[in-house]
Design a protein around this motif. Sequence first.
Motif, PDB file in Angstrom:
ATOM      1  N   THR A  85       0.864  -1.170   0.000  1.00 43.67           N
ATOM      2  CA  THR A  85       0.000   0.000   0.000  1.00 43.67           C
ATOM      3  C   THR A  85       0.910   1.233   0.000  1.00 43.67           C
ATOM      4  O   THR A  85       2.053   1.166   0.488  1.00 43.67           O
ATOM      5  CB  THR A  85      -0.938   0.000   1.223  1.00 43.67           C
ATOM      6  OG1 THR A  85      -0.193  -0.360   2.401  1.00 43.67           O
ATOM      7  CG2 THR A  85      -2.070  -0.990   1.041  1.00 43.67           C
ATOM      8  N   PRO A  86       0.437   2.359  -0.547  1.00 36.96           N
ATOM      9  CA  PRO A  86       1.324   3.515  -0.782  1.00 36.96           C
ATOM     10  C   PRO A  86       2.062   4.039   0.445  1.00 36.96           C
ATOM     11  O   PRO A  86       3.267   4.296   0.384  1.00 36.96           O
ATOM     12  CB  PRO A  86       0.367   4.568  -1.356  1.00 36.96           C
ATOM     13  CG  PRO A  86      -0.720   3.779  -1.999  1.00 36.96           C
ATOM     14  CD  PRO A  86      -0.915   2.586  -1.106  1.00 36.96           C
ATOM     15  N   VAL A  87       1.309   4.248   1.559  1.00 40.37           N
ATOM     16  CA  VAL A  87       1.915   4.850   2.750  1.00 40.37           C
ATOM     17  C   VAL A  87       1.649   3.952   3.953  1.00 40.37           C
ATOM     18  O   VAL A  87       0.511   3.554   4.191  1.00 40.37           O
ATOM     19  CB  VAL A  87       1.311   6.247   3.015  1.00 40.37           C
ATOM     20  CG1 VAL A  87       1.960   6.893   4.241  1.00 40.37           C
ATOM     21  CG2 VAL A  87       1.461   7.152   1.795  1.00 40.37           C
ATOM     22  N   SER A  91      -4.340  -0.424  -3.467  1.00 40.93           N
ATOM     23  CA  SER A  91      -5.158   0.421  -2.594  1.00 40.93           C
ATOM     24  C   SER A  91      -6.105  -0.403  -1.729  1.00 40.93           C
ATOM     25  O   SER A  91      -6.943   0.145  -1.018  1.00 40.93           O
ATOM     26  CB  SER A  91      -5.972   1.416  -3.430  1.00 40.93           C
ATOM     27  OG  SER A  91      -6.839   0.722  -4.311  1.00 40.93           O
ATOM     28  N   ALA A 146      -9.930   1.371   3.407  1.00 41.69           N
ATOM     29  CA  ALA A 146      -9.473   2.530   2.632  1.00 41.69           C
ATOM     30  C   ALA A 146     -10.523   3.637   2.549  1.00 41.69           C
ATOM     31  O   ALA A 146     -10.193   4.800   2.309  1.00 41.69           O
ATOM     32  CB  ALA A 146      -9.092   2.082   1.220  1.00 41.69           C
ATOM     33  N   ASN A 182      -3.666  12.693   4.787  1.00 42.97           N
ATOM     34  CA  ASN A 182      -2.972  13.862   5.366  1.00 42.97           C
ATOM     35  C   ASN A 182      -3.302  14.088   6.834  1.00 42.97           C
ATOM     36  O   ASN A 182      -3.283  15.225   7.323  1.00 42.97           O
ATOM     37  CB  ASN A 182      -3.292  15.131   4.556  1.00 42.97           C
ATOM     38  CG  ASN A 182      -2.781  15.043   3.132  1.00 42.97           C
ATOM     39  OD1 ASN A 182      -1.667  14.580   2.890  1.00 42.97           O
ATOM     40  ND2 ASN A 182      -3.593  15.469   2.179  1.00 42.97           N
ATOM     41  N   GLN A 223      -2.350   8.752   4.347  1.00 40.78           N
ATOM     42  CA  GLN A 223      -2.720   9.047   2.965  1.00 40.78           C
ATOM     43  C   GLN A 223      -3.752  10.165   2.898  1.00 40.78           C
ATOM     44  O   GLN A 223      -3.828  10.898   1.913  1.00 40.78           O
ATOM     45  CB  GLN A 223      -3.281   7.785   2.291  1.00 40.78           C
ATOM     46  CG  GLN A 223      -2.214   6.799   1.859  1.00 40.78           C
ATOM     47  CD  GLN A 223      -2.826   5.555   1.254  1.00 40.78           C
ATOM     48  OE1 GLN A 223      -2.595   4.455   1.721  1.00 40.78           O
ATOM     49  NE2 GLN A 223      -3.594   5.715   0.205  1.00 40.78           N
ATOM     50  N   ASN A 252      -1.822   3.786   7.985  1.00 40.03           N
ATOM     51  CA  ASN A 252      -1.410   4.007   6.594  1.00 40.03           C
ATOM     52  C   ASN A 252      -2.454   4.812   5.827  1.00 40.03           C
ATOM     53  O   ASN A 252      -2.121   5.733   5.071  1.00 40.03           O
ATOM     54  CB  ASN A 252      -1.117   2.680   5.898  1.00 40.03           C
ATOM     55  CG  ASN A 252      -2.283   1.722   5.887  1.00 40.03           C
ATOM     56  OD1 ASN A 252      -3.002   1.607   6.868  1.00 40.03           O
ATOM     57  ND2 ASN A 252      -2.464   1.020   4.789  1.00 40.03           N
ATOM     58  N   PHE A 253      -3.727   4.507   6.053  1.00 46.73           N
ATOM     59  CA  PHE A 253      -4.779   5.250   5.363  1.00 46.73           C
ATOM     60  C   PHE A 253      -4.976   6.636   5.971  1.00 46.73           C
ATOM     61  O   PHE A 253      -5.357   7.578   5.277  1.00 46.73           O
ATOM     62  CB  PHE A 253      -6.087   4.460   5.388  1.00 46.73           C
ATOM     63  CG  PHE A 253      -6.048   3.223   4.537  1.00 46.73           C
ATOM     64  CD1 PHE A 253      -5.661   3.288   3.203  1.00 46.73           C
ATOM     65  CD2 PHE A 253      -6.377   1.989   5.064  1.00 46.73           C
ATOM     66  CE1 PHE A 253      -5.611   2.144   2.411  1.00 46.73           C
ATOM     67  CE2 PHE A 253      -6.331   0.841   4.281  1.00 46.73           C
ATOM     68  CZ  PHE A 253      -5.946   0.926   2.950  1.00 46.73           C
ATOM     69  N   GLU A 279       2.085  -0.834  -6.247  1.00 44.69           N
ATOM     70  CA  GLU A 279       1.180  -0.267  -5.244  1.00 44.69           C
ATOM     71  C   GLU A 279      -0.251  -0.784  -5.403  1.00 44.69           C
ATOM     72  O   GLU A 279      -0.754  -0.927  -6.517  1.00 44.69           O
ATOM     73  CB  GLU A 279       1.209   1.261  -5.311  1.00 44.69           C
ATOM     74  CG  GLU A 279       2.546   1.849  -4.914  1.00 44.69           C
ATOM     75  CD  GLU A 279       2.503   3.358  -4.767  1.00 44.69           C
ATOM     76  OE1 GLU A 279       1.396   3.943  -4.841  1.00 44.69           O
ATOM     77  OE2 GLU A 279       3.578   3.966  -4.571  1.00 44.69           O
ATOM     78  N   GLU A 302       6.613   3.646   0.435  1.00 39.33           N
ATOM     79  CA  GLU A 302       7.649   4.654   0.712  1.00 39.33           C
ATOM     80  C   GLU A 302       8.883   4.004   1.339  1.00 39.33           C
ATOM     81  O   GLU A 302      10.016   4.326   0.974  1.00 39.33           O
ATOM     82  CB  GLU A 302       7.090   5.724   1.645  1.00 39.33           C
ATOM     83  CG  GLU A 302       6.016   6.598   1.018  1.00 39.33           C
ATOM     84  CD  GLU A 302       5.457   7.634   1.974  1.00 39.33           C
ATOM     85  OE1 GLU A 302       4.841   8.614   1.497  1.00 39.33           O
ATOM     86  OE2 GLU A 302       5.612   7.468   3.208  1.00 39.33           O
TER      87      GLU A 302
END
Length: 279
Positions: free
Chosen positions: A49-51, A77, A195, A218, A216, A212-213, A75, A55
Amino acid sequence: MKKIYLFLTSLLILALATAGCGGGGADKKQDAKPAQKTEQKAKLKVGATPVPHAEVLNAIKPLLAKEGIELTVVEFSDYVQPNLATNDKELDANYFQHLPYLENFTKEHKNVKLVSAAGVHIEPMGVYSRKIKKLDELKNGASVAIPNDPTNGGRALLLLQRAGVIKLKKTAVDVTVQDIAENPKNLKIQELEAAQVPRSLDDVDAAVINTNFAMQANLVPTKDAIVIEDASSPYVNIVAVRAGDEKRPEIVALCKALQSPDAKKFFQEKYKGAVVPTF
C-alpha cells in the motif's frame, strides 16, 4: 640428382604449409575477442500500500541494489489483491498487513499459502474526528466508522473499549459488533472498507482509521488522533511470502534491508512516531 630435387621440393612445400597453419592460428588468436561476463541483476517484485509501505520499500532500494537485486514496488489500494497476487506468483512478496490479518485471510482463502518472513513495524491505529476533541463528547446515537475486515474491525472495537465508550463480551482479536455487550451511548457502528474510512470523516462523528490510510488522508496520527494505540500493540506489519520462500536469498536480503539501521532512521525521520519500527 632427381631424388635430391624431389626431396628439397617436398621440404619446401611442408615448410610453406606449416607456416600457413601457424599464420592462420595467429590470425584467429588476434581476431578472437575476450568473452564478456554479463552479470544479470536478480529481480524482486513486492506489492505494497502507498503509505508507509511503498515509501519504505523505495527508500531501501539502494541497499538491495548493492546486493545485486532490482526491486520493483507495485502499489495497491486494498488489502485483498496483494495477497492473491503473491499467492499466484505475480509478486514475490508483499508488505502491507499485520500478522493477525494474514492469519485470518489464509483461513478464509484455503488456497492461499502465505507466511510471514519478517516483522518490520507497528502502525498504531487511532480514532479521529472533525466534530469532537474527546471521545467523551460523543452524543447519544453518534456514528462511528470502523474497518469492515475481521481483524481490523476487531482491532478498532478493542480500541473503542480501551477508550471506555463500549464494552465487549471478549477481548480476542476476532471480536465483531455482535460482541458488544454494553453501548451506553447507543453508538451506531458503521463498517466500511478500510481505505474508505478516512473519507467518511465528514459524515460520521468519529472514525477508527488504520495509520497508513490516515497518513494518505494527510492526517498526522501523533497529532490528530483523539485516541491512539500504544507500542504494546500486537499488530506488527510483516513481509508476507509464499510458504517455502522464506529462505530464498532475495527475500532474506529484502527482510535484512527492511530491518537495517538505514530503514530505522527512515522510519524515525519520516514518520516521527506515527510508524514505529519493531527491530
